[in-house]
Design an enzyme around this catalytic site. Structure first.
Site, PDB file in Angstrom:
ATOM      1  N   ASN A 149      87.574  53.533  13.463  1.00  0.00           N
ATOM      2  CA  ASN A 149      88.097  52.102  13.120  1.00  0.00           C
ATOM      3  C   ASN A 149      87.814  51.776  11.640  1.00  0.00           C
ATOM      4  O   ASN A 149      86.889  51.702  11.549  1.00  0.00           O
ATOM      5  CB  ASN A 149      87.165  50.860  14.232  1.00  0.00           C
ATOM      6  CG  ASN A 149      87.635  49.594  13.987  1.00  0.00           C
ATOM      7  OD1 ASN A 149      88.775  49.300  13.194  1.00  0.00           O
ATOM      8  ND2 ASN A 149      87.151  48.742  14.502  1.00  0.00           N
TER       9      ASN A 149
ATOM     10  N   LYS B 225      89.165  49.450  10.236  1.00  0.00           N
ATOM     11  CA  LYS B 225      89.008  47.705   9.826  1.00  0.00           C
ATOM     12  C   LYS B 225      89.792  47.446   8.610  1.00  0.00           C
ATOM     13  O   LYS B 225      90.776  48.156   8.402  1.00  0.00           O
ATOM     14  CB  LYS B 225      87.523  47.345   9.532  1.00  0.00           C
ATOM     15  CG  LYS B 225      86.358  47.985  10.731  1.00  0.00           C
ATOM     16  CD  LYS B 225      85.141  47.232  10.653  1.00  0.00           C
ATOM     17  CE  LYS B 225      84.426  47.758  11.771  1.00  0.00           C
ATOM     18  NZ  LYS B 225      83.165  47.449  11.876  1.00  0.00           N
TER      19      LYS B 225
ATOM     20  N   HIS C  23      87.557  43.989  19.962  1.00  0.00           N
ATOM     21  CA  HIS C  23      86.499  44.430  19.186  1.00  0.00           C
ATOM     22  C   HIS C  23      85.560  43.090  18.767  1.00  0.00           C
ATOM     23  O   HIS C  23      86.252  41.985  18.791  1.00  0.00           O
ATOM     24  CB  HIS C  23      87.032  44.975  17.687  1.00  0.00           C
ATOM     25  CG  HIS C  23      85.710  45.706  16.946  1.00  0.00           C
ATOM     26  ND1 HIS C  23      85.205  44.736  15.997  1.00  0.00           N
ATOM     27  CD2 HIS C  23      85.475  46.870  16.929  1.00  0.00           C
ATOM     28  CE1 HIS C  23      84.312  45.449  15.448  1.00  0.00           C
ATOM     29  NE2 HIS C  23      84.483  46.748  15.992  1.00  0.00           N
TER      30      HIS C  23
ATOM     31  N   GLU D  37      84.357  41.961  16.315  1.00  0.00           N
ATOM     32  CA  GLU D  37      84.713  41.212  15.184  1.00  0.00           C
ATOM     33  C   GLU D  37      85.914  40.281  15.570  1.00  0.00           C
ATOM     34  O   GLU D  37      86.146  39.267  14.855  1.00  0.00           O
ATOM     35  CB  GLU D  37      85.098  41.995  14.107  1.00  0.00           C
ATOM     36  CG  GLU D  37      83.832  42.752  13.494  1.00  0.00           C
ATOM     37  CD  GLU D  37      83.768  43.986  12.803  1.00  0.00           C
ATOM     38  OE1 GLU D  37      84.954  44.412  12.329  1.00  0.00           O
ATOM     39  OE2 GLU D  37      82.899  44.649  12.665  1.00  0.00           O
TER      40      GLU D  37
ATOM     41  N   GLU E  26      79.989  48.746  22.801  1.00  0.00           N
ATOM     42  CA  GLU E  26      79.590  48.338  21.589  1.00  0.00           C
ATOM     43  C   GLU E  26      78.449  47.332  21.675  1.00  0.00           C
ATOM     44  O   GLU E  26      78.912  45.871  21.472  1.00  0.00           O
ATOM     45  CB  GLU E  26      80.580  48.138  20.381  1.00  0.00           C
ATOM     46  CG  GLU E  26      81.740  49.176  20.546  1.00  0.00           C
ATOM     47  CD  GLU E  26      82.378  49.311  19.255  1.00  0.00           C
ATOM     48  OE1 GLU E  26      82.433  50.230  18.408  1.00  0.00           O
ATOM     49  OE2 GLU E  26      83.235  48.203  18.873  1.00  0.00           O
TER      50      GLU E  26
ATOM     51  N   GLY F 201      77.435  48.111  12.697  1.00  0.00           N
ATOM     52  CA  GLY F 201      77.396  47.863  11.078  1.00  0.00           C
ATOM     53  C   GLY F 201      76.010  47.395  10.730  1.00  0.00           C
ATOM     54  O   GLY F 201      75.828  47.134   9.458  1.00  0.00           O
TER      55      GLY F 201
ATOM     56  N   SER G  26      76.809  52.251  14.903  1.00  0.00           N
ATOM     57  CA  SER G  26      76.046  52.828  13.819  1.00  0.00           C
ATOM     58  C   SER G  26      75.837  54.322  14.290  1.00  0.00           C
ATOM     59  O   SER G  26      74.882  54.944  14.060  1.00  0.00           O
ATOM     60  CB  SER G  26      74.666  52.114  13.584  1.00  0.00           C
ATOM     61  OG  SER G  26      74.968  50.773  13.011  1.00  0.00           O
TER      62      SER G  26
HETATM   63  C1  PEP Z   1      82.592  49.273  15.023  1.00  0.00           C
HETATM   64  O1  PEP Z   1      82.996  48.683  14.270  1.00  0.00           O
HETATM   65  O2  PEP Z   1      83.371  49.488  15.850  1.00  0.00           O
HETATM   66  C2  PEP Z   1      81.481  50.013  14.608  1.00  0.00           C
HETATM   67  C3  PEP Z   1      80.994  50.781  15.755  1.00  0.00           C
HETATM   68  O3  PEP Z   1      81.139  50.269  13.528  1.00  0.00           O
HETATM   69  P1  PEP Z   1      79.717  50.869  12.697  1.00  0.00           P
HETATM   70  O4  PEP Z   1      79.964  52.403  13.078  1.00  0.00           O
HETATM   71  O5  PEP Z   1      79.889  50.819  11.492  1.00  0.00           O
HETATM   72  O6  PEP Z   1      78.432  50.251  13.437  1.00  0.00           O
END
Ligand code: PEP
Length: 251
Positions: free
Chosen positions: A9, A11, A94, A96, A166, A172, A212
């Protein structure tokens, strides 16, 4: 049989020039052919991404879409606009989108249905916040998200659904759920699907972990029996890191 999938992703990152560069770098990597590899650039770069990946095994997904077929929704993108440029996968829900754009599971239920109605594949994201994990309500939170957004669907719809668990506290932040925490939640999610749709459907659904994931921790997370891959944010912006994650499944 469920598939191994690693989805990046991107973003709100990468200009068109940078998108082209990153895709070309990715195409030079030796990617495990048994893993479904997805990338999700920004809307304005999707056409370019589709053209550049047409000759390979990389799938292109949108990061969002609107629930209406068309109309007076300034700034939004409809599902047929995505399909018209060759995008057949969409990330919905997601954290966000939930946190900054007020997306609820009721709204997501609509979006999911609209996407599935035209045979788009949906990567549906969900997961608990840090305080919910600390309070011990994370299983209830996940159950409620899935029940509201997905569990009214017909069993046949599940062939086009990929789940992405997630935990918000791991996105992040550099903080990853332990392999045991991921496995525990993924097994629970699969048990919910089995309860509603039967063992075959539950066995066939790919459940990705996101939060992460990096080259250093991908292999131990992907080694868990109910983890079928990952949704990757930060590390998907670097071709060698992303490739190392894609290649993180034991052969
Ligand atoms: C995400 O935004 O779906 C995500 C998993 O980000 P990150 O891998 O940076 O934690």
């Amino acid at each position: 049989m469920r598939k191994h999938i690693v989805a990046g992703n991107w973003k709100m990152n990468k200009t068109q020039t940078e998108t082209v560069e990153l895709i070309n770098e990715l195409k030079q990597q030796d990617l495990d052919a048994n893993v479904g590899v997805y990338i999700s650039p920004a809307f304005v770069n999707l056409s370019k991404a589709v053209a550049l990946t047409a000759d390979g095994n990389i799938q292109v997904a949108a990061q969002n879409m609107h629930q209406s077929p068309n109309g007076a929704f300034t700034g939004e993108i409809a599902v047929n606009m995505l399909q018209d440029i060759g995008v057949n996968h969409v990330i919905l829900g997601h954290s966000e989108r939930r946190a900054y754009f007020g997306e609820t599971d009721e709204l997501l239920r609509e979006k999911v249905q609209v996407a599935l109605d035209v045979d788009m594949e949906v990567i549906f994201c969900f997961g608990e916040e840090l305080n919910e994990r600390k309070e011990g309500t994370h299983f209830d939170v996940v159950k409620k998200q899935l029940t509201t957004a997905l569990f009214a669907l017909d069993v046949s719809a599940w062939r086009n659904i990929v789940l992405a668990y997630e935990p918000v506290w791991a996105i992040g932040t550099g903080e990853t759920a332990s392999p045991e925490q991921a496995q525990e939640m993924h097994a629970y999610i699969r048990s919910l699907i089995e309860y509603h749709y039967g063992v075959k459907c539950a066995d066939d659904v790919s459940i990705l972990y996101g939060g992460s994931v990096k080259p250093a921790n991908a292999a131990e997370i992907f080694a868990q029996p109910d983890v079928d891959g990952g949704l990757i944010g930060g590390a998907s912006l670097n071709a060698t890191d992303f490739a190392a994650i894609v290649n993180g499944f034991a052969s």
